[in-house]
Write a protein that holds these residues in place. Structure first.
Motif, PDB file in Angstrom:
ATOM      1  N   PRO A 409       0.797  -1.233   0.000  1.00  0.00           N
ATOM      2  CA  PRO A 409       0.000   0.000   0.000  1.00  0.00           C
ATOM      3  C   PRO A 409       0.824   1.275   0.000  1.00  0.00           C
ATOM      4  O   PRO A 409       0.302   2.346  -0.333  1.00  0.00           O
ATOM      5  CB  PRO A 409      -0.843  -0.122   1.270  1.00  0.00           C
ATOM      6  CG  PRO A 409      -0.075  -1.065   2.150  1.00  0.00           C
ATOM      7  CD  PRO A 409       0.640  -2.011   1.239  1.00  0.00           C
ATOM      8  N   TRP A 410       2.083   1.199   0.405  1.00  0.00           N
ATOM      9  CA  TRP A 410       2.943   2.378   0.349  1.00  0.00           C
ATOM     10  C   TRP A 410       4.397   1.954   0.248  1.00  0.00           C
ATOM     11  O   TRP A 410       4.752   0.802   0.435  1.00  0.00           O
ATOM     12  CB  TRP A 410       2.730   3.314   1.546  1.00  0.00           C
ATOM     13  CG  TRP A 410       2.955   2.699   2.909  1.00  0.00           C
ATOM     14  CD1 TRP A 410       3.748   1.630   3.217  1.00  0.00           C
ATOM     15  CD2 TRP A 410       2.390   3.130   4.146  1.00  0.00           C
ATOM     16  NE1 TRP A 410       3.715   1.371   4.559  1.00  0.00           N
ATOM     17  CE2 TRP A 410       2.886   2.282   5.155  1.00  0.00           C
ATOM     18  CE3 TRP A 410       1.527   4.156   4.513  1.00  0.00           C
ATOM     19  CZ2 TRP A 410       2.527   2.417   6.496  1.00  0.00           C
ATOM     20  CZ3 TRP A 410       1.181   4.277   5.854  1.00  0.00           C
ATOM     21  CH2 TRP A 410       1.668   3.429   6.827  1.00  0.00           C
ATOM     22  N   ASP A 411       5.242   2.913  -0.097  1.00  0.00           N
ATOM     23  CA  ASP A 411       6.683   2.686  -0.133  1.00  0.00           C
ATOM     24  C   ASP A 411       7.348   3.918   0.444  1.00  0.00           C
ATOM     25  O   ASP A 411       6.698   4.966   0.584  1.00  0.00           O
ATOM     26  CB  ASP A 411       7.157   2.417  -1.561  1.00  0.00           C
ATOM     27  CG  ASP A 411       8.449   1.602  -1.612  1.00  0.00           C
ATOM     28  OD1 ASP A 411       9.105   1.457  -0.549  1.00  0.00           O
ATOM     29  OD2 ASP A 411       8.811   1.115  -2.698  1.00  0.00           O
ATOM     30  N   SER A 436       1.983   6.902  -1.086  1.00  0.00           N
ATOM     31  CA  SER A 436       0.915   5.935  -0.841  1.00  0.00           C
ATOM     32  C   SER A 436       0.228   5.531  -2.135  1.00  0.00           C
ATOM     33  O   SER A 436      -0.517   6.308  -2.732  1.00  0.00           O
ATOM     34  CB  SER A 436      -0.114   6.522   0.134  1.00  0.00           C
ATOM     35  OG  SER A 436      -1.235   5.661   0.246  1.00  0.00           O
ATOM     36  N   MET A 437       0.473   4.291  -2.564  1.00  0.00           N
ATOM     37  CA  MET A 437      -0.241   3.751  -3.727  1.00  0.00           C
ATOM     38  C   MET A 437      -1.714   3.538  -3.397  1.00  0.00           C
ATOM     39  O   MET A 437      -2.581   3.650  -4.264  1.00  0.00           O
ATOM     40  CB  MET A 437       0.386   2.425  -4.160  1.00  0.00           C
ATOM     41  CG  MET A 437       1.766   2.561  -4.787  1.00  0.00           C
ATOM     42  SD  MET A 437       3.087   2.842  -3.602  1.00  0.00           S
ATOM     43  CE  MET A 437       3.464   1.151  -3.132  1.00  0.00           C
ATOM     44  N   TYR A 438      -2.008   3.253  -2.135  1.00  0.00           N
ATOM     45  CA  TYR A 438      -3.392   3.056  -1.692  1.00  0.00           C
ATOM     46  C   TYR A 438      -4.194   4.335  -1.897  1.00  0.00           C
ATOM     47  O   TYR A 438      -5.321   4.308  -2.396  1.00  0.00           O
ATOM     48  CB  TYR A 438      -3.396   2.642  -0.224  1.00  0.00           C
ATOM     49  CG  TYR A 438      -4.743   2.212   0.316  1.00  0.00           C
ATOM     50  CD1 TYR A 438      -5.138   0.877   0.258  1.00  0.00           C
ATOM     51  CD2 TYR A 438      -5.615   3.122   0.896  1.00  0.00           C
ATOM     52  CE1 TYR A 438      -6.370   0.466   0.753  1.00  0.00           C
ATOM     53  CE2 TYR A 438      -6.844   2.729   1.402  1.00  0.00           C
ATOM     54  CZ  TYR A 438      -7.219   1.396   1.327  1.00  0.00           C
ATOM     55  OH  TYR A 438      -8.447   1.007   1.824  1.00  0.00           O
ATOM     56  N   THR A 439      -3.600   5.471  -1.532  1.00  0.00           N
ATOM     57  CA  THR A 439      -4.293   6.744  -1.717  1.00  0.00           C
ATOM     58  C   THR A 439      -4.405   7.110  -3.185  1.00  0.00           C
ATOM     59  O   THR A 439      -5.455   7.585  -3.646  1.00  0.00           O
ATOM     60  CB  THR A 439      -3.551   7.869  -0.974  1.00  0.00           C
ATOM     61  OG1 THR A 439      -3.511   7.566   0.424  1.00  0.00           O
ATOM     62  CG2 THR A 439      -4.241   9.212  -1.171  1.00  0.00           C
ATOM     63  N   MET A 440      -3.344   6.886  -3.947  1.00  0.00           N
ATOM     64  CA  MET A 440      -3.348   7.266  -5.364  1.00  0.00           C
ATOM     65  C   MET A 440      -4.479   6.579  -6.127  1.00  0.00           C
ATOM     66  O   MET A 440      -5.048   7.149  -7.047  1.00  0.00           O
ATOM     67  CB  MET A 440      -1.992   6.937  -5.990  1.00  0.00           C
ATOM     68  CG  MET A 440      -0.852   7.775  -5.433  1.00  0.00           C
ATOM     69  SD  MET A 440       0.753   7.318  -6.107  1.00  0.00           S
ATOM     70  CE  MET A 440       0.645   8.038  -7.743  1.00  0.00           C
ATOM     71  N   SER A 478       5.546   0.259  -8.793  1.00  0.00           N
ATOM     72  CA  SER A 478       6.542   1.310  -8.616  1.00  0.00           C
ATOM     73  C   SER A 478       6.971   1.889  -9.963  1.00  0.00           C
ATOM     74  O   SER A 478       6.419   1.562 -11.013  1.00  0.00           O
ATOM     75  CB  SER A 478       7.751   0.788  -7.829  1.00  0.00           C
ATOM     76  OG  SER A 478       8.547   1.862  -7.374  1.00  0.00           O
ATOM     77  N   SER A 479       7.965   2.773  -9.927  1.00  0.00           N
ATOM     78  CA  SER A 479       8.439   3.431 -11.141  1.00  0.00           C
ATOM     79  C   SER A 479       9.902   3.801 -10.957  1.00  0.00           C
ATOM     80  O   SER A 479      10.458   3.697  -9.871  1.00  0.00           O
ATOM     81  CB  SER A 479       7.604   4.684 -11.432  1.00  0.00           C
ATOM     82  OG  SER A 479       7.746   5.630 -10.375  1.00  0.00           O
TER      83      SER A 479
END
Length: 538
Positions: A409-411, A436-440, A478-479
């Motif tokens: 969910p985040w990094d 936060s990928m969860y928020t995005m 990720s990127s």
């Protein structure tokens, strides 16, 4: 009472000034002055601290920062819904917030962002200034060593150069998929079939964890722990792995001094960790030594597992990787290949149980693919590499699940030097930065007003194909230079498992069960996923 004190009281009663008649060594006068000075001093210190605190945090981007406690009260109140709490704050404050935790709860401040331009800055254009800190890597050092997910700089670049070629589509098709299909046919599907025939409620999360562990051990080590079998047997290596990884995750949410004390005393979770780590190390070390001995004798040269392939590599001097490199690399691959991918399938299948229209579209696509098979393959329970490539709707549905419930969910990274993010937020040297990928996945400006809905159709380009979406918008993998080189392997696993299950079974959530994620760096379901399987009519 002393004569001097009596004289003092007499003088006061006669109207004489206190300062002129009370000697400096009168005991009760000295005590009164001392206690009064101390109280005034403490009051002054507290007042100065509060004024300074209020000035420093006068415009907080985030929840109220309490004196001494920082954001800990809000954190504790929302810990059961941590990722949603973070999302609410970030959306309320424009995508970036500060969280403050005073000693002993951790770093002074952490920047938490979900802005795509900030993610690009951190992971791509200025990634050299945002690295994994020694403090953070130390949490995982005993398990991951100096493996690729637990290192920086030149050591990371060398490992990336060695490991990434092992995950090409050719390797996946010729090496990984045959192992995966064999596991589906001999392990996962027979277990599910038995459950369907008996009507048994089964924990799908536990099934996927066990199958994922057996699969990744086969792919990485060429080892079959046999953890997914009838009766769900106790397997020391698998149980030790679960203990080690769960303790590592627990450390991320525990003040450092607490888990270090437990570690020094070898009690509680840290005591169990040490015993489990010994089992993990012994199993992997034994496997490495046995494989090396076999290869030296010319045995098993045709093996398809990553360990064997790594051993067959050599540098410019003709030397093959040493045992420590092999140990660290395999533990890193095991961690990435088991927990994250298994959990992504778990969340996806739960969402399918809640959206029958999506399930119907997936089944329709799978049936159409099966109709194209030759007569002798009509009854195959698993799908070929070419068939998996045709599953565009399933792929879109998996993307949609990863958008809403990313297994990571985040990094986070730590700043090497002072910096300023594109949205103007200042980052100090050594300060933690979380994205936060969860928020995005829940931002209306990225995904529209229906961003909370599970709609695989949003991934299509209008011409029957899938959209190409920027990793700065869909960040599940990720990127930048440290993007997930195992992305294709993850999709291969997710599509193979999901297609094999959904083509043969309808999955129903156990009545009354409420799904809730656990506090973990990997998005686990707190109480598992109890389901029943129902065979589809042929």
């Amino acid at each position: 009472m002393s004569a001097e004190a009596m004289s003092c009281l007499t003088s006061i009663s006669n109207g004489t000034r206190f300062a002129n008649v009370c000697p400096e060594d009168v005991s009760f006068g000295r005590d009164w002055r001392s206690s009064g000075s101390t109280s005034l001093g403490l009051l002054l210190v507290v007042t100065v601290y509060i004024v300074f605190h209020q000035y420093k945090f006068r415009n907080p981007k985030g929840p109220w920062v309490w004196p001494i406690l920082g954001n800990m009260p809000d954190f504790i109140q929302n810990v059961h819904r941590l990722y949603d709490w973070m999302a609410e704050m970030q959306l309320e404050h424009g995508g970036t917030v500060d969280l403050t935790f005073f000693f002993p709860f951790g770093d002074l401040q952490k920047v938490n962002t979900a802005r795509p331009e900030n993610v690009e800055y951190i992971t791509q254009t200025h990634h050299e200034n945002f690295i994994k800190s020694d403090q953070n890597m130390d949490l995982f050092r005993e398990l991951l060593g100096h493996g690729i997910f637990n290192t920086n700089g030149e050591r990371w670049r060398i490992q990336r150069k060695i490991i990434a070629p092992m995950f090409t589509m050719v390797v996946l098709r010729e090496s990984t998929l045959p192992l995966l299909r064999s596991g589906l046919e001999t392990k996962l599907l027979p277990i599910v079939k038995e459950g369907a025939e008996t009507g048994m409620v089964m924990d799908l999360q536990q099934i996927l964890f066990r199958f994922g562990f057996d699969s990744v051990c086969g792919t990485v080590l060429g080892l079959d722990p046999k953890s997914l079998a009838k009766g769900f047997p106790s397997v020391p290596f698998a149980e030790a792995w679960d203990t080690v990884t769960s303790t590592n995750q627990e450390r991320c949410f525990t003040p450092k001094f607490i888990w270090q004390i437990k570690r020094a005393l070898q009690v509680g979770s840290e005591g169990r960790f040490l015993k489990a780590l010994k089992v993990v190390d012994e199993t992997i070390t034994k496997t490495i030594k046995a494989r090396r001995a076999q290869l030296e004798q010319g045995i098993g040269l045709e093996r398809l597992d990553l360990l064997t392939k790594f051993m067959k590599l050599s540098d410019e001097e003709g030397k093959s990787p040493d045992d420590q490199f092999l140990r660290d690399t395999t533990t890193n691959m095991l961690l990435a290949g088991r927990d994250t991918v298994s959990m992504q399938v778990n969340w996806f299948l739960w969402l399918v149980t809640q959206h029958p229209e999506v399930e119907a579209n997936i089944v329709k696509e799978l049936n159409e693919i099966k109709l194209q098979r030759s007569p002798e393959r009509q009854q195959d329970a698993t799908f070929s590499f070419v068939e998996l490539g045709k599953m565009t709707y399933l792929h879109a549905a998996l993307n949609e699940a990863a958008r809403l419930y990313p297994s990571l969910p985040w990094d986070f990274r730590f700043a090497v030097e002072d910096d300023v993010l594109p949205d103007g937020v200042k980052v100090k040297k050594d300060q933690g930065v979380i994205w936060s990928m969860y928020t995005m996945g829940r931002m209306p400006e990225l995904w529209g007003d229906d961003c909370l809905e599970f709609k695989p159709e949003r991934w299509f380009d209008g011409h029957g194909g899938l959209k190409t979406v920027s990793p700065l918008k869909f960040s599940a993998f990720s990127s930048g230079p440290r993007n997930c080189f195992g992305k294709d392997l993850a999709y291969l696993f997710m599509k193979s498992v999901s297609a094999a299950l959904l083509s043969q079974y309808s999955i129903q959530l156990a009545p009354g069960h409420k799904v809730q994620y656990a506090l973990s760096i990997i998005l686990l379901m707190e109480k598992g996923l109890p389901v029943t399987f129902h065979a589809r009519l042929k």
